[in-house]
Design a protein around this motif. Structure first.
Motif, PDB file in Angstrom:
ATOM      1  N   ASP A   1      -1.613  -4.957  -4.746  1.00  0.00           N
ATOM      2  CA  ASP A   1      -0.313  -5.523  -5.137  1.00  0.00           C
ATOM      3  C   ASP A   1       0.529  -5.761  -3.892  1.00  0.00           C
ATOM      4  O   ASP A   1       0.917  -4.817  -3.200  1.00  0.00           O
ATOM      5  CB  ASP A   1       0.393  -4.566  -6.102  1.00  0.00           C
ATOM      6  CG  ASP A   1       1.668  -5.168  -6.683  1.00  0.00           C
ATOM      7  OD1 ASP A   1       2.003  -6.320  -6.312  1.00  0.00           O
ATOM      8  OD2 ASP A   1       2.322  -4.481  -7.495  1.00  0.00           O
TER       9      ASP A   1
ATOM     10  N   SER B   1      -6.670   7.094  -7.090  1.00  0.00           N
ATOM     11  CA  SER B   1      -7.026   5.821  -7.730  1.00  0.00           C
ATOM     12  C   SER B   1      -5.802   4.916  -7.846  1.00  0.00           C
ATOM     13  O   SER B   1      -5.903   3.699  -7.654  1.00  0.00           O
ATOM     14  CB  SER B   1      -7.628   6.090  -9.106  1.00  0.00           C
ATOM     15  OG  SER B   1      -8.820   6.849  -9.002  1.00  0.00           O
ATOM     16  N   ALA B   2      -4.648   5.505  -8.177  1.00  0.00           N
ATOM     17  CA  ALA B   2      -3.423   4.704  -8.293  1.00  0.00           C
ATOM     18  C   ALA B   2      -3.047   4.085  -6.945  1.00  0.00           C
ATOM     19  O   ALA B   2      -2.599   2.934  -6.888  1.00  0.00           O
ATOM     20  CB  ALA B   2      -2.285   5.575  -8.823  1.00  0.00           C
ATOM     21  N   ILE B   3      -3.231   4.834  -5.880  1.00  0.00           N
ATOM     22  CA  ILE B   3      -2.926   4.304  -4.546  1.00  0.00           C
ATOM     23  C   ILE B   3      -3.854   3.151  -4.208  1.00  0.00           C
ATOM     24  O   ILE B   3      -3.425   2.106  -3.692  1.00  0.00           O
ATOM     25  CB  ILE B   3      -3.032   5.425  -3.496  1.00  0.00           C
ATOM     26  CG1 ILE B   3      -1.928   6.473  -3.722  1.00  0.00           C
ATOM     27  CG2 ILE B   3      -2.940   4.858  -2.081  1.00  0.00           C
ATOM     28  CD1 ILE B   3      -2.074   7.704  -2.866  1.00  0.00           C
TER      29      ILE B   3
ATOM     30  N   PRO C   1      -6.591  10.840 -10.047  1.00  0.00           N
ATOM     31  CA  PRO C   1      -5.748   9.732 -10.523  1.00  0.00           C
ATOM     32  C   PRO C   1      -4.739   9.260  -9.482  1.00  0.00           C
ATOM     33  O   PRO C   1      -4.449   8.059  -9.405  1.00  0.00           O
ATOM     34  CB  PRO C   1      -5.042  10.335 -11.749  1.00  0.00           C
ATOM     35  CG  PRO C   1      -5.904  11.475 -12.181  1.00  0.00           C
ATOM     36  CD  PRO C   1      -6.490  12.024 -10.919  1.00  0.00           C
ATOM     37  N   ARG C   2      -4.205  10.174  -8.699  1.00  0.00           N
ATOM     38  CA  ARG C   2      -3.252   9.775  -7.654  1.00  0.00           C
ATOM     39  C   ARG C   2      -3.936   8.886  -6.624  1.00  0.00           C
ATOM     40  O   ARG C   2      -3.379   7.863  -6.190  1.00  0.00           O
ATOM     41  CB  ARG C   2      -2.666  11.019  -6.983  1.00  0.00           C
ATOM     42  CG  ARG C   2      -1.757  11.834  -7.882  1.00  0.00           C
ATOM     43  CD  ARG C   2      -1.353  13.147  -7.230  1.00  0.00           C
ATOM     44  NE  ARG C   2      -0.705  12.948  -5.938  1.00  0.00           N
ATOM     45  CZ  ARG C   2      -0.392  13.952  -5.115  1.00  0.00           C
ATOM     46  NH1 ARG C   2      -0.668  15.209  -5.476  1.00  0.00           N
ATOM     47  NH2 ARG C   2       0.201  13.700  -3.967  1.00  0.00           N
TER      48      ARG C   2
ATOM     49  N   ASP D   1      -5.440   1.181  -6.334  1.00  0.00           N
ATOM     50  CA  ASP D   1      -5.091   0.030  -7.167  1.00  0.00           C
ATOM     51  C   ASP D   1      -3.830  -0.671  -6.647  1.00  0.00           C
ATOM     52  O   ASP D   1      -3.732  -1.904  -6.686  1.00  0.00           O
ATOM     53  CB  ASP D   1      -4.872   0.478  -8.613  1.00  0.00           C
ATOM     54  CG  ASP D   1      -6.161   0.945  -9.277  1.00  0.00           C
ATOM     55  OD1 ASP D   1      -7.248   0.572  -8.775  1.00  0.00           O
ATOM     56  OD2 ASP D   1      -6.095   1.692 -10.268  1.00  0.00           O
ATOM     57  N   ALA D   2      -2.861   0.120  -6.176  1.00  0.00           N
ATOM     58  CA  ALA D   2      -1.607  -0.468  -5.690  1.00  0.00           C
ATOM     59  C   ALA D   2      -1.799  -1.244  -4.391  1.00  0.00           C
ATOM     60  O   ALA D   2      -0.948  -2.078  -4.041  1.00  0.00           O
ATOM     61  CB  ALA D   2      -0.561   0.634  -5.490  1.00  0.00           C
TER      62      ALA D   2
ATOM     63  N   GLU E   1       2.032   8.176   0.777  1.00  0.00           N
ATOM     64  CA  GLU E   1       1.460   8.862  -0.384  1.00  0.00           C
ATOM     65  C   GLU E   1      -0.006   9.211  -0.149  1.00  0.00           C
ATOM     66  O   GLU E   1      -0.480  10.293  -0.540  1.00  0.00           O
ATOM     67  CB  GLU E   1       1.592   7.979  -1.622  1.00  0.00           C
ATOM     68  CG  GLU E   1       3.039   7.725  -2.044  1.00  0.00           C
ATOM     69  CD  GLU E   1       3.133   6.756  -3.216  1.00  0.00           C
ATOM     70  OE1 GLU E   1       2.064   6.265  -3.642  1.00  0.00           O
ATOM     71  OE2 GLU E   1       4.246   6.498  -3.681  1.00  0.00           O
TER      72      GLU E   1
ATOM     73  N   GLN F   1       3.925  -3.962  -3.422  1.00  0.00           N
ATOM     74  CA  GLN F   1       3.992  -2.556  -3.058  1.00  0.00           C
ATOM     75  C   GLN F   1       4.055  -2.418  -1.539  1.00  0.00           C
ATOM     76  O   GLN F   1       3.156  -2.915  -0.846  1.00  0.00           O
ATOM     77  CB  GLN F   1       2.766  -1.797  -3.595  1.00  0.00           C
ATOM     78  CG  GLN F   1       2.708  -1.687  -5.108  1.00  0.00           C
ATOM     79  CD  GLN F   1       3.731  -0.709  -5.654  1.00  0.00           C
ATOM     80  OE1 GLN F   1       4.246   0.138  -4.920  1.00  0.00           O
ATOM     81  NE2 GLN F   1       4.033  -0.835  -6.933  1.00  0.00           N
TER      82      GLN F   1
END
Length: 435
Positions: free
Chosen positions: A242, A234-236, A231-232, A238-239, A253, A245
């Protein structure tokens, strides 16, 4: 041909082919087998400790002393024939004795490997097998009557091997005394060497099965960690889409996640590689036995397909998932670095534009200063020349105002021409310095 024509390793490499001959058995007989492995970094263990443990056993039972430089040993130790082998990660001991115990699979048959001696082993026991070799009864029902009392029915495996030369039975369970038990029934005309090869392959099958399944615990713990990191990561990713960010923060990260993944890859690379090799050996030993179905009983391949292969697929799945996440992290890192480079290029372009505007402003200011300098120099020059020429002008009848008025254009023009000369000289010196 003399020794000079021989490769220095030729004899040693040929002798290695014959270093570990298969044992020979004459039915009935009993074989007990144990394997020990260091818990951590077994491939780089102190092998002198293994040799000291072997020497303790031979000294206790009055056997021949082992050679410290060898990786294998065979000798008569008390009333047993002992075979010892040193492998990359583990050592194995096999003791054979003619005849069968009064009670089937009696723990006393393994008395040569006392609990005290096993407790002193430089490692922990990963395999403990007891094999009973007996003559094959003429009536198959008698075989089923025997093994029905010895083994658990739900996991019982019974197969013919080597074109019906022997019958193997076992349930791959550990009894109350810590031994895994196998029964081998051989035909009266089966040779001692063939019986030895059957037993040896069976013991190798169990040993490498145990070694390969050591990776299952590692795979499960790794899967738990990957469940946290996925999940970490995947979150990176996805960000990254943006624009609000900051890329530098995301890259920091991502480096933390990538560092953890790389550390896990280093820690598990040897274990996963060894698991693949051990699994191949297990399947090779099963194939070498050339099994055939006995009545309607479960075969070795069927047992392994249902009980063993899922564990190996779990290990391979964890290995593949770790590799995939490493590749994802690498690709994300490349994209982030590209984004950071683009943002820095834009910042540099903006900085250059501000510098150009500042240089243009400085140039304008310089021109303004040059004009003011010409006026100031002219003002003082006209004043000085006025004082210097006033006596001459007075004698000539020229009014001072007219004198000042006449000098002013000439002084201004001369000051302007002088400033131009100085500026051209500075530019010429700068150009020569650049060359």
């Amino acid at each position: 041909m003399g020794p000079a024509t021989e490769h220095p390793l030729r004899y040693a490499l040929v002798n290695e082919l014959h270093a570990r001959p298969s044992p020979r058995f004459k039915a009935p007989a009993t074989a007990v087998f144990v394997a020990f492995k260091e818990l951590h970094d077994a491939a780089n263990r102190d092998r002198s400790l293994d040799m000291a443990h072997l020497s303790e056993l031979t000294n206790r039972h009055g056997g021949p002393r082992p050679d410290p430089e060898e990786h294998h040993y065979q000798g008569r130790v008390g009333r047993h024939d002992l075979k010892w082998e040193s492998h990359t990660e583990f050592v194995t001991y096999m003791a054979t004795n003619p005849g069968l115990p009064i009670r089937p699979f009696d723990p006393s048959a393994a008395s040569i490997f006392s609990e005290e001696w096993q407790a002193n082993a430089p490692g922990k026991r990963v395999a403990a097998v007891m094999v009973q070799i007996d003559l094959l009864p003429e009536d198959p029902a008698e075989v089923m009557a025997r093994i029905g009392d010895w083994f658990a029915r739900e996991s019982l495996t019974v197969v013919w091997v080597l074109e019906g030369a022997a019958l193997i039975a076992g349930d791959f369970r550990i009894d109350a005394d810590g031994w895994m038990r196998f029964a081998v029934f051989v035909r009266p005309d089966t040779g001692e060497g063939r019986i030895g090869r059957i037993v040896h392959r069976l013991l190798e099958l169990e040993t490498y099965r145990a070694m390969s399944m050591l990776g299952l615990g590692r795979a499960r713990s790794l899967s738990r960690l990957l469940n946290e990191l996925d999940p970490r990561l995947s979150a990176i990713v996805d960000a990254m889409t943006d624009d609000n960010q900051p890329a530098d923060k995301l890259l920091h990260e991502l480096l933390a996640v990538s560092g953890e993944l790389e550390a896990q890859a280093v820690q598990h690379s040897f274990r996963f590689g060894a698991n693949t090799a051990y699994e191949a050996i297990v399947m090779d030993r099963i194939e070498a036995l050339r099994e055939e179905r006995f009545l309607d009983r479960q075969m070795l391949t069927e047992f392994m397909r249902r009980r063993y292969q899922p564990a190996m697929r779990t290990v391979k799945s964890a290995e593949a998932r770790l590799k995939t996440m490493l590749e994802r992290a690498t690709r994300a890192g490349e994209l982030l670095r590209t984004r950071v480079d683009v943002e820095r290029s834009a910042q540099n372009q903006s900085l250059l534009e501000r510098m150009d505007r500042r240089a243009d402003l400085q140039l304008r200011l310089q021109h303004t200063v040059e004009g003011l300098s010409v006026v100031a120099i002219s003002y003082y020059a006209v004043g000085l020349l006025g004082y210097a020429l006033y006596p001459l002008a007075h004698r000539s009848g020229i009014d001072k105002a007219y004198l000042i008025a006449g000098l002013t254009p000439l002084v201004v023009l001369f000051a302007w021409w002088g400033m131009r000369r100085v500026k051209r000289g500075l530019h010429s010196s700068h150009d020569r310095a650049d060359l």
